[in-house]
Enzyme design. Structure first.
Site, short mmCIF file in Angstrom:
data_model
loop_
_atom_site.label_atom_id
_atom_site.label_comp_id
_atom_site.label_asym_id
_atom_site.label_seq_id
_atom_site.Cartn_x
_atom_site.Cartn_y
_atom_site.Cartn_z
N GLU A 26 0.85 -1.20 0.00
CA GLU A 26 0.00 0.00 0.00
C GLU A 26 0.89 1.25 0.00
O GLU A 26 2.11 1.14 0.18
CB GLU A 26 -0.90 0.00 1.24
CG GLU A 26 -0.13 0.01 2.57
CD GLU A 26 -0.93 0.57 3.75
OE1 GLU A 26 -1.47 1.68 3.61
OE2 GLU A 26 -0.98 -0.10 4.79
N LYS A 160 -3.72 -2.26 14.85
CA LYS A 160 -3.20 -1.26 15.77
C LYS A 160 -3.86 -1.38 17.14
O LYS A 160 -5.07 -1.57 17.23
CB LYS A 160 -3.42 0.13 15.18
CG LYS A 160 -2.45 0.41 14.05
CD LYS A 160 -2.99 1.37 13.04
CE LYS A 160 -3.89 0.61 12.06
NZ LYS A 160 -4.37 1.44 10.98
N1 PSU Z 1 -1.08 1.25 9.75
C1 PSU Z 1 -0.07 2.12 9.88
N2 PSU Z 1 -0.13 3.28 9.22
C2 PSU Z 1 -1.19 3.57 8.42
C3 PSU Z 1 -2.27 2.65 8.28
C4 PSU Z 1 -2.16 1.50 8.97
O1 PSU Z 1 0.89 1.89 10.60
O2 PSU Z 1 -1.19 4.65 7.83
C5 PSU Z 1 -3.39 2.95 7.31
C6 PSU Z 1 -3.53 1.75 6.36
O3 PSU Z 1 -3.47 2.24 5.05
C7 PSU Z 1 -4.91 1.22 6.68
C8 PSU Z 1 -5.61 2.48 7.07
O4 PSU Z 1 -5.50 0.56 5.58
O5 PSU Z 1 -4.65 3.13 7.89
C9 PSU Z 1 -6.93 2.27 7.78
O6 PSU Z 1 -7.58 3.48 7.87
P1 PSU Z 1 -9.08 3.54 8.44
O7 PSU Z 1 -8.96 3.12 9.88
O8 PSU Z 1 -9.52 4.98 8.28
O9 PSU Z 1 -9.89 2.57 7.63
#
Ligand code: PSU
Ligand code: MN
Length: 303
Positions: A26, A160
């Protein structure tokens, strides 16, 4: 006429044609939304080098000048590491139609692009999931639905720790996504070394992991598989410490009224500051480690 095709780079296209291993990545993690500069460029270097060290080809996904791309040449890396707009799966069509200059793909949009290109393995840091307080906010990452929908194996370091991890696992079960610990009995918690939530399944080798993928394929299952690898021991953070920092980060986001897609970047930034970049070091380490596992799986699946 406008061209809405996905553009696959020459290197990635040739590798796919020749049946060589490819690992999708990604771009949100490498943008300013995921990591501070210059750590984001270091992460990009380390992840792509890790994949190449197993003779696999990295395929970074992004939207550049309104074109969805699979495989970004090094000359275009500065674009990804600069300011970018977050592109989840639902934003992909918008980013193309409205010609966004730089769209950083998340897990969900990367999975769509990888699947369309015919890439079987995708590596990331931590996936999005069910947020704490989702019973009132309704905040559940579209990553989860995309994991269920697209025929790609995702390698991650779990979710996370500021998410609601038990509910994230329940949700993945509802969506029928196999969740597999790679050498661990617990659901890894991103930058946190030790976890205390049991994981539904475990494998200990790349061969065993590939067997699970092949068995699912043989059943005609078209969805994804989630492989979870703990952060390397030397760089993992202590759970009790991170629990405190996480609590503060969530409070800060709530107090400041941060909502929607902005929540994850805001919390990541807060934690980086509060841990004096120890979280960033752990993030780089786990991203590189996941890329290594993903590359080995991509190689094994072609045997
Ligand atoms: N984990 C990280 N950094 C990030 C993300 C995840 O350490 O920037 C990003 C990934 O691209 C993941 C996204 O798909 O956060 C999820 O965002 P949301 O919770 O808004 O769906
Ligand atoms: Mn969200």
């Amino acid at each position: 006429m406008t061209d809405y095709q996905i553009r696959i780079s020459d290197e990635v296209g040739q590798a796919l044609l020749r049946g060589q291993p490819v690992v999708a990545l990604e771009s949100t993690i490498f943008s300013h939304l995921g990591l501070p500069s210059p750590s984001n460029l270091e992460a990009l270097n380390r992840c792509t080098s890790a994949i190449r060290s197993f003779n696999a080809v990295p395929a970074i996904t992004a939207v550049l000048d309104g074109v969805a791309r699979v495989g970004i040449d090094q000359a275009d890396w500065p674009l990804i590491c600069g300011p970018a707009k977050k592109v989840g799966e639902r934003e992909l069509g918008l980013a193309i139609a409205q010609r966004w200059a730089v769209g950083a793909t998340t897990v969900s949009s990367s999975l769509l692009l990888a699947a369309r290109a015919g890439i079987r393995v995708f590596s990331t840091g931590g996936i999005g999931g069910v947020h704490r307080g989702a019973e009132t906010s309704g905040d559940i990452s579209s990553d989860l639905g995309a994991l269920a929908q697209h025929h790609v194996v995702t390698v991650c370091a779990g979710a996370k720790s500021f998410l609601d991890l038990p509910r994230t696992l329940e949700y993945l079960e509802t969506l029928s996504v196999p969740v597999i610990g790679f050498g661990c009995d617990f659901f890894p918690e991103f930058t946190v070394r030790e976890g205390d939530i049991p994981i539904p399944a475990r494998v200990d080798t790349i061969e065993q992991l590939a067997d699970v993928v092949r068995a699912n394929d043989a059943l005609g299952r078209k969805g994804g598989i989630l492989t979870c690898v703990p952060v390397p021991e030397a760089d993992g953070l202590f759970k009790l410490f991170m629990d405190d920092v996480t609590e503060m980060a969530i409070k800060d986001a709530t107090t400041k009224g941060v909502t929607g897609a902005a929540v994850t970047p805001h919390i990541l930034k807060f934690i980086a500051r509060a841990t004096q970049d120890a979280s960033v070091k752990a993030n780089l380490s786990l991203a590189e480690n996941n890329a290594r596992v993903a590359a080995q799986l991509a190689v094994e699946l072609l045997r």
